[in-house]
Design an enzyme around this catalytic site. Structure first.
Site, mmCIF file in Angstrom:
data_model
loop_
_atom_site.group_PDB
_atom_site.id
_atom_site.type_symbol
_atom_site.label_atom_id
_atom_site.label_comp_id
_atom_site.label_asym_id
_atom_site.label_seq_id
_atom_site.Cartn_x
_atom_site.Cartn_y
_atom_site.Cartn_z
ATOM 1 C CD GLU A 158 52.408 47.016 34.038
ATOM 2 O OE1 GLU A 158 51.666 47.376 34.731
ATOM 3 O OE2 GLU A 158 52.089 46.110 33.320
ATOM 4 C CE LYS B 9 50.753 40.156 33.928
ATOM 5 N NZ LYS B 9 50.917 40.942 34.689
ATOM 6 C CB SER C 69 51.806 41.509 29.954
ATOM 7 O OG SER C 69 51.652 43.243 29.653
ATOM 8 N NE ARG D 40 31.691 36.240 41.538
ATOM 9 C CZ ARG D 40 31.737 36.675 42.394
ATOM 10 N NH1 ARG D 40 31.490 35.765 43.533
ATOM 11 N NH2 ARG D 40 32.197 37.210 42.164
#
Length: 294
Positions: free
Chosen positions: A173, A166, A112, A31
């Site tokens: 993480e 993920k 990632s 956009r």
């Protein structure tokens, strides 16, 4: 290969460039008129040859759902959609059902690498059929680092498996960043430590705690030794919460990830050097927004 890419933000913009460098022709739509290649999704679909592959790289949640619903109405049988955002794995099942009913293929792919992916390559975790993954391999090979494919890409399983992997990756993480951050606060609080940045720098080679996150921690301290520019408010983008929810649902103890998530909640109430470091690390690897010190 020529694909369409919807979403040219922090990740998508760099992914488009890495794909092009890897020999994949990409028409991108966003956009933002300053970065888009075409004026609309309709325009994008006229530029990509059939059978089309459209990679969706927009924020998870309602925006992803709306984008995939739009594609379901506009794509043809045999086309394929790859969701490379951080969608919750339960949403993948809904998206696959919607698309499959119209003969459109679907792959979910956890990605990632953050803002460093253009330079270093991305780690990828995909869910879908073997045939669909095989069809996507030229894209995956252009995005991942050089070397053995198995070192940076895995076909985890069926639809939803890529985003589930993920999610767990991001939960881990959380825990890693929190451990480094708490170590930072311990060192910073002791007056006998006279070279705090040098201590972390000396851990980068030969030690058992060396990692890319540690390298980024050193970089953050080099840029702002006392983290004086940062506030200690740390956002969570969803994956940590989902990981904890899955741990509860499956009766899997996850005290480290859970504590790291709760520490982010605490950061919104109290001043904490450790949480300043978590904020610094999120900014370093992912370009995530930070709050300035008050």
């Amino acid at each position: 290969m020529h694909i369409g890419l919807i979403g040219l933000g922090k990740m998508g913009f760099n992914m488009r460039e890495r794909l092009r460098r890897g020999g994949v022709e990409v028409t991108g739509y966003d956009r933002n008129p300053d970065v888009t290649d075409v004026a609309s999704v309709d325009d994008l679909l006229t530029k990509v040859p059939a059978p089309r592959i459209i990679w969706v790289m927009v924020p998870a949640g309602d925006i992803t759902g709306a984008t995939i619903s739009e594609l379901a109405e506009k794509l043809d049988r045999g086309d394929m959609v790859i969701d490379g955002g951080n969608s919750r794995f339960t949403e993948d099942q809904k998206h696959a059902e919607l698309l499959t009913a119209k003969g459109i293929h679907f792959v979910d792919c956890g990605v990632s690498g953050g803002v460093w992916g253009l330079q270093n390559g991305y780690g990828l975790m995909a869910g879908g059929t073997a045939a669909d993954i095989e069809r996507a391999l030229p894209i995956i090979d252009a995005l991942r680092p050089e070397g053995e494919r198995a070192d940076s890409f895995v076909h985890v399983g069926g639809v939803g498996a890529g985003h589930y992997a993920k999610m767990v990756h991001n939960g881990i993480e959380y825990g890693l960043m929190q451990a480094y951050a708490e170590g930072y606060q311990l060192l910073a609080s002791k007056d006998i430590i006279t070279d705090l940045p040098g201590t972390f720098a000396a851990w980068q080679k030969g030690t058992v705690v060396r990692s890319w996150l540690l390298d980024l921690l050193v970089k953050a301290l080099d840029e702002d030794p006392g983290l004086e520019k940062l506030g200690d408010y740390v956002e969570d983008s969803g994956e940590g919460r989902w990981t904890v929810e899955e741990a509860i649902a499956n009766a899997v103890p996850a005290p480290v990830i859970t504590a790291a998530l709760f520490a982010r909640f605490a950061s919104r109430e109290d001043s904490s050097p450790a949480m300043k470091m978590v904020s610094a690390l999120r900014h370093q690897f992912g370009g995530h927004a930070t709050q300035s010190a008050k």
